[in-house]
Scaffold this motif. Structure first.
Motif, PDB file in Angstrom:
ATOM      1  N   SER A   1       0.847  -1.194   0.000  1.00 27.48           N
ATOM      2  CA  SER A   1       0.000   0.000   0.000  1.00 27.48           C
ATOM      3  C   SER A   1       0.880   1.241   0.000  1.00 27.48           C
ATOM      4  O   SER A   1       2.112   1.162   0.030  1.00 27.48           O
ATOM      5  CB  SER A   1      -0.912   0.006   1.230  1.00 27.48           C
ATOM      6  OG  SER A   1      -0.141   0.098   2.417  1.00 27.48           O
ATOM      7  N   LEU A   2       0.234   2.403  -0.012  1.00 26.76           N
ATOM      8  CA  LEU A   2       0.985   3.660   0.016  1.00 26.76           C
ATOM      9  C   LEU A   2       1.817   3.770   1.287  1.00 26.76           C
ATOM     10  O   LEU A   2       2.948   4.262   1.262  1.00 26.76           O
ATOM     11  CB  LEU A   2       0.013   4.844  -0.087  1.00 26.76           C
ATOM     12  CG  LEU A   2       0.632   6.244  -0.034  1.00 26.76           C
ATOM     13  CD1 LEU A   2       1.526   6.481  -1.241  1.00 26.76           C
ATOM     14  CD2 LEU A   2      -0.460   7.314   0.028  1.00 26.76           C
ATOM     15  N   ALA A   3       1.269   3.287   2.400  1.00 26.96           N
ATOM     16  CA  ALA A   3       1.983   3.404   3.675  1.00 26.96           C
ATOM     17  C   ALA A   3       3.095   2.372   3.811  1.00 26.96           C
ATOM     18  O   ALA A   3       4.102   2.621   4.483  1.00 26.96           O
ATOM     19  CB  ALA A   3       1.000   3.273   4.835  1.00 26.96           C
TER      20      ALA A   3
ATOM     21  N   SER B   1       2.858  -5.213 -10.249  1.00 23.20           N
ATOM     22  CA  SER B   1       2.089  -6.334  -9.701  1.00 23.20           C
ATOM     23  C   SER B   1       2.119  -6.366  -8.178  1.00 23.20           C
ATOM     24  O   SER B   1       1.300  -7.044  -7.555  1.00 23.20           O
ATOM     25  CB  SER B   1       2.636  -7.653 -10.255  1.00 23.20           C
ATOM     26  OG  SER B   1       4.002  -7.818  -9.892  1.00 23.20           O
ATOM     27  N   LYS B   2       3.056  -5.634  -7.566  1.00 22.47           N
ATOM     28  CA  LYS B   2       3.155  -5.622  -6.108  1.00 22.47           C
ATOM     29  C   LYS B   2       2.348  -4.489  -5.479  1.00 22.47           C
ATOM     30  O   LYS B   2       2.216  -4.441  -4.257  1.00 22.47           O
ATOM     31  CB  LYS B   2       4.623  -5.470  -5.680  1.00 22.47           C
ATOM     32  CG  LYS B   2       5.570  -6.484  -6.293  1.00 22.47           C
ATOM     33  CD  LYS B   2       7.001  -6.155  -5.928  1.00 22.47           C
ATOM     34  CE  LYS B   2       7.991  -7.028  -6.687  1.00 22.47           C
ATOM     35  NZ  LYS B   2       9.397  -6.674  -6.386  1.00 22.47           N
ATOM     36  N   LEU B   3       1.857  -3.573  -6.304  1.00 24.48           N
ATOM     37  CA  LEU B   3       1.186  -2.388  -5.783  1.00 24.48           C
ATOM     38  C   LEU B   3      -0.304  -2.643  -5.623  1.00 24.48           C
ATOM     39  O   LEU B   3      -0.931  -3.295  -6.463  1.00 24.48           O
ATOM     40  CB  LEU B   3       1.404  -1.190  -6.716  1.00 24.48           C
ATOM     41  CG  LEU B   3       2.858  -0.849  -7.043  1.00 24.48           C
ATOM     42  CD1 LEU B   3       2.920   0.355  -7.960  1.00 24.48           C
ATOM     43  CD2 LEU B   3       3.658  -0.603  -5.772  1.00 24.48           C
ATOM     44  N   SER B   4      -0.861  -2.118  -4.550  1.00 26.93           N
ATOM     45  CA  SER B   4      -2.299  -2.232  -4.312  1.00 26.93           C
ATOM     46  C   SER B   4      -3.053  -1.487  -5.404  1.00 26.93           C
ATOM     47  O   SER B   4      -2.758  -0.327  -5.700  1.00 26.93           O
ATOM     48  CB  SER B   4      -2.654  -1.654  -2.937  1.00 26.93           C
ATOM     49  OG  SER B   4      -4.048  -1.611  -2.763  1.00 26.93           O
TER      50      SER B   4
ATOM     51  N   ALA C   1      -2.538   4.837  -8.030  1.00 23.79           N
ATOM     52  CA  ALA C   1      -2.381   6.221  -8.497  1.00 23.79           C
ATOM     53  C   ALA C   1      -1.658   7.067  -7.455  1.00 23.79           C
ATOM     54  O   ALA C   1      -0.765   7.858  -7.786  1.00 23.79           O
ATOM     55  CB  ALA C   1      -3.750   6.819  -8.816  1.00 23.79           C
ATOM     56  N   ALA C   2      -2.025   6.893  -6.177  1.00 26.32           N
ATOM     57  CA  ALA C   2      -1.365   7.661  -5.116  1.00 26.32           C
ATOM     58  C   ALA C   2       0.101   7.259  -4.986  1.00 26.32           C
ATOM     59  O   ALA C   2       0.978   8.105  -4.756  1.00 26.32           O
ATOM     60  CB  ALA C   2      -2.095   7.448  -3.789  1.00 26.32           C
TER      61      ALA C   2
END
Length: 286
Positions: free
Chosen positions: A164-166, A211-214, A219-220
């Motif tokens: 996730s972004l965090a 592929s690893k990004l939520s 976009a964020a």
């Protein structure tokens, strides 16, 4: 004679008795009359007391109603003042929020303008002094960031691990993204800047780690990747400015922009500043 005298005595005695009875009856009548008069006076006094009490009660009710009306008027006036105060406070807060929003927007525009000036070599924007990893705390923070990014790169690309972004390994704000240390040579700085530019280039980052990004925060995440890339570009310009300041009158034949595939024309005087140099792009990252 004796009989006549006895009769006269009896008559006198009877008259005396009648007189005494009349006196007693008069006294009783007078006492009864006095009692009746006293009762009437008592009744009149009670009636006067009741009327006085009623008048006092009426006066009390009138005063109470008047005081209630005054209190109601004061309460309504106070509520109107409070309402006006709350409305004025809300309007003031809205104005302050609008001013803060406008100020933040202006800051964002100035920051974007400054970043664009750094990126495209626009004149008139001073670059910051180059930052380096110089303290033990910065060493720990940058080391933790490097370890986290290595684990991020080693994570499987089959979609089982989602960042996730965090949870993405972002570089610490207190350190340069490139990780340049105090005392690094020019070649070492070029190498670190090139690695940072390659690592945080949006196209390469998305191609390697999409592929690893939520999916809900992709976009964020990419927006923050672009922000990190702007930090790397600012570091590149800052180091170029620092080198220019150390060699007045001429520009180095190879600047840190060369690590990103960008050559600066060395014939342009250094007094103009690196942001006014003519960048000749030899090609995008391969």
């Amino acid at each position: 004679m004796t009989s006549g005298s006895s009769f006269e005595q009896d008559m006198d005695l009877l008259r005396q008795r009648m007189k005494a009875e009349r006196h007693r009856s008069d006294r009783e009548r007078l006492e009864l009359l006095s009692q009746m008069q006293e009762a009437m006076r008592e009744a009149r006094r009670r009636q006067d007391d009741q009327e006085s009490s009623m008048r006092r009660h009426q006066a009390f009710l009138s005063r109470a109603r008047a005081e209630a009306d005054i209190a109601k008027a004061h309460f309504e006036a106070d509520m109107k003042r409070r309402q006006a105060f709350f409305e004025e406070s809300a309007a003031h807060a809205a104005r302050r929020e609008a001013e803060r929003t406008q100020h933040a927007e202006e800051q964002r525009r100035r920051s974007a303008s400054s970043s664009s000036s750094h990126e495209y070599g626009l004149p008139g924007v001073a670059s910051a002094s180059p930052r380096v990893v110089a303290t033990p705390q910065q060493e720990l923070q940058f080391g933790a960031y490097e370890s986290a990014f290595i684990a991020f790169e080693a994570a499987p690309s089959d979609g089982t691990v989602q960042y996730s972004l965090a949870s993405c390994p972002w570089p610490p704000a207190s350190c340069p993204v490139s990780g340049v240390r105090k005392g690094d040579s020019v070649d070492r700085r070029k190498h670190l800047l090139k690695l940072a530019l390659l690592r945080w280039h949006p196209d390469k980052f998305e191609a390697a780690h999409s592929s690893k990004l939520s999916s809900g925060e992709r976009a964020a995440i990419m927006e923050k990747v672009n922000a990190v890339l702007r930090r790397v570009q600012a570091e590149r310009v800052a180091f170029a400015d620092a080198d220019d300041a150390g060699t007045p009158g001429t520009r180095p034949a190879h600047s840190y922009s060369a690590a990103a595939g960008v050559q600066i024309d060395p014939t342009i005087p250094a007094a103009v500043g690196p942001r006014t140099a003519k960048y000749a792009y030899e090609g995008r990252f391969q």
